[in-house]
Design a protein around this motif. Structure first.
Motif, PDB file in Angstrom:
ATOM      1  N   LEU A   1     120.334  43.781  17.400  1.00 26.06           N
ATOM      2  CA  LEU A   1     121.494  43.420  18.212  1.00 26.06           C
ATOM      3  C   LEU A   1     121.975  44.562  19.091  1.00 26.06           C
ATOM      4  O   LEU A   1     122.360  44.340  20.246  1.00 26.06           O
ATOM      5  N   VAL A   2     121.958  45.785  18.571  1.00 26.36           N
ATOM      6  CA  VAL A   2     122.468  46.917  19.354  1.00 26.36           C
ATOM      7  C   VAL A   2     121.600  47.167  20.584  1.00 26.36           C
ATOM      8  O   VAL A   2     122.128  47.257  21.710  1.00 26.36           O
ATOM      9  N   PRO A   3     120.275  47.266  20.455  1.00 23.07           N
ATOM     10  CA  PRO A   3     119.477  47.437  21.681  1.00 23.07           C
ATOM     11  C   PRO A   3     119.576  46.232  22.619  1.00 23.07           C
ATOM     12  O   PRO A   3     119.563  46.394  23.852  1.00 23.07           O
ATOM     13  N   ALA A   4     119.691  45.031  22.064  1.00 18.57           N
ATOM     14  CA  ALA A   4     119.843  43.851  22.919  1.00 18.57           C
ATOM     15  C   ALA A   4     121.150  43.921  23.694  1.00 18.57           C
ATOM     16  O   ALA A   4     121.195  43.611  24.895  1.00 18.57           O
ATOM     17  N   ALA A   5     122.217  44.321  23.039  1.00 21.38           N
ATOM     18  CA  ALA A   5     123.513  44.439  23.719  1.00 21.38           C
ATOM     19  C   ALA A   5     123.461  45.518  24.796  1.00 21.38           C
ATOM     20  O   ALA A   5     124.016  45.343  25.893  1.00 21.38           O
ATOM     21  N   ILE A   6     122.783  46.634  24.494  1.00 13.55           N
ATOM     22  CA  ILE A   6     122.656  47.704  25.497  1.00 13.55           C
ATOM     23  C   ILE A   6     121.845  47.213  26.695  1.00 13.55           C
ATOM     24  O   ILE A   6     122.204  47.447  27.855  1.00 13.55           O
ATOM     25  N   THR A   7     120.756  46.498  26.425  1.00 12.00           N
ATOM     26  CA  THR A   7     119.917  45.977  27.506  1.00 12.00           C
ATOM     27  C   THR A   7     120.685  44.990  28.373  1.00 12.00           C
ATOM     28  O   THR A   7     120.640  45.062  29.613  1.00 12.00           O
ATOM     29  N   ILE A   8     121.405  44.090  27.742  1.00 10.23           N
ATOM     30  CA  ILE A   8     122.195  43.119  28.507  1.00 10.23           C
ATOM     31  C   ILE A   8     123.279  43.830  29.313  1.00 10.23           C
ATOM     32  O   ILE A   8     123.516  43.501  30.482  1.00 10.23           O
TER      33      ILE A   8
END
Length: 135
Positions: free
Chosen positions: A69-76
Motif C-alpha cells: 500500500l505504501v509504494p502504491a500510495a507514493i506512486t499514485i
C-alpha cells in the motif's frame, strides 16, 4: 433612590418572570426539536461506533498489506503530482504565448511608423547618392 418598577431588567429575567409561563410557540419548538436532537445524537453515536469497529477490523489488514500500500500510495501521489504540474506548465505556456501575441500586436503600430520613417530616410539617402554621382 430609583423606583423599583423603572429599574432595567435583563432580558432573561423577563422571560423567567413572565406571568403565564412560556408561550405556545416556545413549547412547540421544544417539543419538536427535542426528539430531533435526540435522534441526531443517537445517529452520531452509531456513526462513531461504526467507525471505531471498522478501524479495529481494518488496522491489521493495513499492517499486513503496508509493504504494497505504501509504494502504491507514493506512486499514485507522484502520478497525480505529474498531471497537475503538466497542466500548470501548459497553462503557463499558453498565457506566455498570449502575452507575446498581445505585445507584438501593440508594438506593430510604432514599428510600422519606424519602418516608414526608415524607408523615407533611405530614399533621401539614395537620392543624395544619385545626385552626388551625377554631379
Amino acid at each position: 433612590m430609583a423606583d423599583p418598577q423603572h429599574q432595567q431588567r435583563h432580558p432573561t429575567q423577563n422571560l423567567l418572570q413572565q406571568k403565564g409561563g412560556p408561550s405556545t410557540s416556545q413549547v412547540i419548538a421544544v417539543v419538536t426539536l427535542l426528539p430531533v436532537g435526540g435522534v441526531l445524537l443517537f445517529l452520531a453515536g452509531l456513526t462513531l461506533a461504526g467507525s471505531l469497529i471498522g478501524l479495529a477490523l481494518t488496522t491489521p489488514l493495513f499492517l499486513i498489506f503496508s509493504p504494497v500500500l505504501v509504494p502504491a500510495a507514493i506512486t499514485i501521489g507522484l502520478a497525480v503530482l505529474g498531471f497537475l504540474s503538466s497542466g500548470a506548465f501548459g497553462v503557463t505556456a499558453l498565457s506566455s504565448f498570449s502575452w507575446i501575441v498581445n505585445y507584438f500586436r501593440q508594438a506593430k503600430g510604432p514599428a510600422k511608423e519606424t519602418m516608414g520613417f526608415m524607408r523615407d530616410r533611405a530614399k533621401e539617402a539614395g537620392q543624395k547618392v544619385q545626385d552626388t554621382a551625377r554631379s
